[in-house]
Scaffold this active site. Structure first.
Site, PDB file in Angstrom:
ATOM      1  N   ASP A   1     112.827  85.348  40.425  1.00  0.00           N
ATOM      2  CA  ASP A   1     112.285  84.222  39.659  1.00  0.00           C
ATOM      3  C   ASP A   1     113.388  83.320  39.133  1.00  0.00           C
ATOM      4  O   ASP A   1     114.577  83.652  39.199  1.00  0.00           O
ATOM      5  CB  ASP A   1     111.395  84.741  38.513  1.00  0.00           C
ATOM      6  CG  ASP A   1     112.039  85.880  37.724  1.00  0.00           C
ATOM      7  OD1 ASP A   1     113.262  86.073  37.822  1.00  0.00           O
ATOM      8  OD2 ASP A   1     111.311  86.569  36.998  1.00  0.00           O
TER       9      ASP A   1
ATOM     10  N   ASN B   1     105.278  93.482  28.071  1.00  0.00           N
ATOM     11  CA  ASN B   1     103.867  93.286  28.408  1.00  0.00           C
ATOM     12  C   ASN B   1     103.577  93.697  29.854  1.00  0.00           C
ATOM     13  O   ASN B   1     102.559  93.325  30.412  1.00  0.00           O
ATOM     14  CB  ASN B   1     103.461  91.823  28.174  1.00  0.00           C
ATOM     15  CG  ASN B   1     104.249  90.851  29.057  1.00  0.00           C
ATOM     16  OD1 ASN B   1     105.018  91.273  29.923  1.00  0.00           O
ATOM     17  ND2 ASN B   1     104.054  89.559  28.853  1.00  0.00           N
TER      18      ASN B   1
ATOM     19  N   HIS C   1     105.037  92.746  32.563  1.00  0.00           N
ATOM     20  CA  HIS C   1     105.216  91.774  33.653  1.00  0.00           C
ATOM     21  C   HIS C   1     106.289  92.262  34.613  1.00  0.00           C
ATOM     22  O   HIS C   1     107.189  93.011  34.235  1.00  0.00           O
ATOM     23  CB  HIS C   1     105.509  90.364  33.122  1.00  0.00           C
ATOM     24  CG  HIS C   1     106.858  90.157  32.521  1.00  0.00           C
ATOM     25  ND1 HIS C   1     107.131  89.151  31.626  1.00  0.00           N
ATOM     26  CD2 HIS C   1     108.037  90.818  32.671  1.00  0.00           C
ATOM     27  CE1 HIS C   1     108.392  89.201  31.275  1.00  0.00           C
ATOM     28  NE2 HIS C   1     108.972  90.193  31.880  1.00  0.00           N
TER      29      HIS C   1
ATOM     30  N   GLU D   1     102.971  87.376  34.608  1.00  0.00           N
ATOM     31  CA  GLU D   1     102.490  87.774  33.292  1.00  0.00           C
ATOM     32  C   GLU D   1     101.100  88.401  33.419  1.00  0.00           C
ATOM     33  O   GLU D   1     100.421  88.223  34.440  1.00  0.00           O
ATOM     34  CB  GLU D   1     102.410  86.531  32.393  1.00  0.00           C
ATOM     35  CG  GLU D   1     103.742  85.802  32.216  1.00  0.00           C
ATOM     36  CD  GLU D   1     104.701  86.498  31.241  1.00  0.00           C
ATOM     37  OE1 GLU D   1     104.689  87.743  31.158  1.00  0.00           O
ATOM     38  OE2 GLU D   1     105.464  85.772  30.573  1.00  0.00           O
TER      39      GLU D   1
HETATM   40  P1  PGA Z   1     114.945  93.057  30.217  1.00  0.00           P
HETATM   41  O1  PGA Z   1     113.805  92.203  30.926  1.00  0.00           O
HETATM   42  O2  PGA Z   1     115.607  93.857  31.293  1.00  0.00           O
HETATM   43  O3  PGA Z   1     115.850  92.015  29.626  1.00  0.00           O
HETATM   44  O4  PGA Z   1     114.273  93.914  29.217  1.00  0.00           O
HETATM   45  C1  PGA Z   1     112.967  92.815  31.817  1.00  0.00           C
HETATM   46  C2  PGA Z   1     111.963  91.821  32.369  1.00  0.00           C
HETATM   47  O5  PGA Z   1     111.483  90.965  31.607  1.00  0.00           O
HETATM   48  O6  PGA Z   1     111.652  91.904  33.559  1.00  0.00           O
END
Ligand code: PGA
Length: 263
Positions: free
Chosen positions: A67, A136, A138, A143
């Site tokens: 992304d 959450n 995702h 999302e």
């Molecule tokens: P993080 O993010 O590794 O910074 O916790 C994970 C994500 O949002 O995919």
């Protein structure tokens, strides 16, 4: 899906990196799906060390990132292109022209998303996809409520994700609320998926992913439908799993099987 529970974040990074090293050594022109966020950084450091020690070469590797934020240029310090250059690409023998991050600044994002999908197919598909997971649940920027069949597209970020990522932006810096992300359907087409999660903050998302129902409300639960997905998590991220001891037992049995097959 396979759930590997390890002591801490360092063990998670080392275990995950070993899978990538093995994959690249088996197929030097592997197509990697890569991720940003805090969690993959330690794995990238392991890969950089392995590259420096000549245990693996990225010279023929191709990569696609999950992304990118919309509306920022690749050289913006908060862009995921910049992140990948800083955290991995600048430190290994990869040819940057073989690396792709969704073009967040595309004049026509819809066409750019379609092209991204075509490029993945033209490369023969993703051999191994690295994932983090949001609080959450995702994956990428898919999302909750994202279609489990979704493809690369423009996606609106939830307030929770914006808040989680605010730490990377300066107080007066514009933080995008839109992204381009591979879809869940795109991710499910990867030949192998490796999801990393560490820390207590991910425990609920991991429990829902492994033991909850398959649901668009929990995007990572889509991995229940993948034939070759492994979740590598630390004890803290595993702390809410009801059947934790069973997953550990499975892993012991898997190790025995692997040792036997190598004989
Ligand atoms: P993080 O993010 O590794 O910074 O916790 C994970 C994500 O949002 O995919």
């Amino acid at each position: 899906m396979k759930v590997v529970i390890l002591k801490d974040a360092a063990a998670v990074a080392a275990y995950g990196a070993e899978i990538f090293v093995k994959q690249i050594n088996k197929k030097n022109h592997s197509v990697l799906g890569l991720a940003t966020g805090s969690t993959p950084v330690a794995l990238y450091q392991e890969l950089i060390a392995a590259n420096k020690e000549s245990k693996v070469s990225f010279s023929a590797v191709r990569s696609f990132n999950l992304d990118e934020y919309m509306g920022i240029e690749g050289d913006h310090p908060q862009s995921y292109r910049h992140f990948m250059n800083e955290e991995l690409f600048n430190h290994v023998d990869i040819d940057k022209s073989n690396t792709q991050v969704p073009p967040g600044n595309a004049a026509n994002p819809i066409e750019a998303c379609e092209k991204y999908e075509r490029d993945i197919v033209d490369m023969g598909g993703i051999d191994i996809q690295l994932l983090g997971i949001g609080r959450n649940a995702h994956i990428g920027f898919n999302e909750p409520s994202s279609s489990l069949a979704s493809r690369t597209r423009v996606k609106t970020l939830t307030q929770a994700t914006i808040d989680d990522n605010a730490r990377f932006f300066g107080a007066d810096e514009h933080q995008p609320h839109l992204s381009i992300t591979m879809g869940i359907g795109t991710i499910l087409e990867s030949k192998k998926v490796v999801l990393l999660a560490t820390g207590e903050g991910k425990a609920e998302a991991i429990q829902a992913t492994v033991e909850g129902p398959l649901s668009a409300a929990c995007p990572a639960s889509a991995l229940q439908m993948h034939r070759n997905a492994v979740l590598i998590i630390d004890e803290a991220a595993a702390s809410k799993l009801v059947d934790k001891e069973f997953y550990k037992h499975i892993e012991v049995e898997n190790q025995k099987l692997e040792e036997m097959l190598e004989l």
